[in-house]
Design an enzyme around this catalytic site. Sequence first.
Site, PDB file in Angstrom:
ATOM      1  N   HIS A 173      -8.477  -2.913 -10.367  1.00 42.80           N
ATOM      2  CA  HIS A 173      -9.043  -3.740  -9.432  1.00 42.80           C
ATOM      3  C   HIS A 173      -9.975  -4.676  -9.976  1.00 42.80           C
ATOM      4  O   HIS A 173     -11.235  -4.295 -10.838  1.00 42.80           O
ATOM      5  CB  HIS A 173      -9.752  -2.823  -8.344  1.00 42.80           C
ATOM      6  CG  HIS A 173     -10.427  -3.700  -7.325  1.00 42.80           C
ATOM      7  ND1 HIS A 173      -9.718  -4.143  -6.288  1.00 42.80           N
ATOM      8  CD2 HIS A 173     -11.749  -4.063  -7.016  1.00 42.80           C
ATOM      9  CE1 HIS A 173     -10.427  -4.642  -5.331  1.00 42.80           C
ATOM     10  NE2 HIS A 173     -11.611  -4.635  -5.719  1.00 42.80           N
TER      11      HIS A 173
ATOM     12  N   ILE B 299       0.810  -1.128  -0.192  1.00 36.57           N
ATOM     13  CA  ILE B 299      -0.001  -0.014  -0.058  1.00 36.57           C
ATOM     14  C   ILE B 299       0.873   1.094  -0.215  1.00 36.57           C
ATOM     15  O   ILE B 299       1.829   1.258   0.792  1.00 36.57           O
ATOM     16  CB  ILE B 299      -0.864  -0.075   1.258  1.00 36.57           C
ATOM     17  CG1 ILE B 299      -1.800  -1.198   1.022  1.00 36.57           C
ATOM     18  CG2 ILE B 299      -1.807   1.348   1.181  1.00 36.57           C
ATOM     19  CD1 ILE B 299      -2.979  -1.434   2.336  1.00 36.57           C
TER      20      ILE B 299
ATOM     21  N   ASN C 276      -4.511   2.033 -11.053  1.00 34.82           N
ATOM     22  CA  ASN C 276      -4.370   0.801 -10.507  1.00 34.82           C
ATOM     23  C   ASN C 276      -5.610  -0.073 -11.088  1.00 34.82           C
ATOM     24  O   ASN C 276      -6.419   0.869 -11.825  1.00 34.82           O
ATOM     25  CB  ASN C 276      -4.441   0.951  -9.092  1.00 34.82           C
ATOM     26  CG  ASN C 276      -4.716  -0.402  -8.265  1.00 34.82           C
ATOM     27  OD1 ASN C 276      -3.775  -1.360  -8.685  1.00 34.82           O
ATOM     28  ND2 ASN C 276      -5.572  -0.806  -7.517  1.00 34.82           N
TER      29      ASN C 276
END
Lengths: 213, 213
Positions: free
Chosen positions: B112, B95, B110
């Site tokens: 997901h 993270i 990112n």
Amino acid sequence: MKKKKIAVLASGRGSNLQVIMDAIDAGYIETGEIRVVISDNRDAFALERARRNGIEHLWIDPSVYDTRREYDHAVAGELEKRQTDLVVLAGFMRILSPDFVRRFYGRIINIHPSLIPSFCGEGYYGGRVHRAVLDYGVRVSGATVHFVDEGTDTGPIILQQVVEVKQDDTVESLAERVLEVEHRLLPEAVKLFCQDRLRIEGRKVYISGDGAR
Amino acid sequence: MKKKKIAVLASGRGSNLQVIMDAIDAGYIETGEIRVVISDNRDAFALERARRNGIEHLWIDPSVYDTRREYDHAVAGELEKRQTDLVVLAGFMRILSPDFVRRFYGRIINIHPSLIPSFCGEGYYGGRVHRAVLDYGVRVSGATVHFVDEGTDTGPIILQQVVEVKQDDTVESLAERVLEVEHRLLPEAVKLFCQDRLRIEGRKVYISGDGAR
């Protein structure tokens, strides 16, 4: 197959009621009939729609009852008198008491204008759902038909369908496209229920003969 | 148009890195080049993929640094030395600290494996996402590419695409279909970024020339 007796609970204009009536008239739902329409609102156009279609309709006045539980008990009594197999919430603006939900569990369905579990729960209803969708900036939304449990929008999901969110969407334009999907999903879910093709297992709803959809 | 310098951060096998390399090789991404691949894991196959493609690759060892902040500071230093325009998180299992995110805000993306805001946030990664999707009983899932902000999976959404959840899906079968979508969305997002077609306004990402997608 014996026809399922459907009760529709509605507080407003009853466009979802109309869609179910149309689906029955068109022969899309062959094994169900609307037995009664119940409203908490005397002026609900849903009651007028029922009247025009020769369907029994009841305005049950909430102000007569002291608590939500008592009101729901009265509604439940009317439903049981009519041997209701399926309760469809079609814009019914009252939260059902846990007693009511337990009594009819697996026989109450609701439609929500988002892809549950996104943008649902307390405070998410009507235009507020679409406002939240637009504010978040997601690319997809949709509609969900689900069995009602004791939570808000948390019950087992029957059907979901996606709607693309466009860059220039407003609450109104998005609501309109989602409503089209609602008007497709709800009759489909009612049809599946009336054909005995839905089976709840824990949180999941299995649809039998799914290839035939 | 000057080519954007892309840095890919990866901890694992680097299948998303491969997809970006392929998209560049195939001419799908014309205005970007991978400048460097950085991993926190010496054994990451992503580093080997970079080596095979003649791309600079760095293993930056977290055990050398006392805090996440110091580690991220070191990574940020390497990125800035190389005038990185875009940071792609491709299975990077750390993270990022708020400092890092602020330094590169609007330049970190990112992917997901769900339809954010469903099934995302702390604890939702890899197979756990798909397990939660199946346990909930939703009918649709998908993938989301987003800009990274200081939260977990909360940043502005660039692209989303839906995957149908089938009644007999397992974590593996669902993961496989979602991965196909991830491998389509990520290069598309990188391409759009490298064409200067993404503009963040608050929580929303506007795509210019969207008709041309």
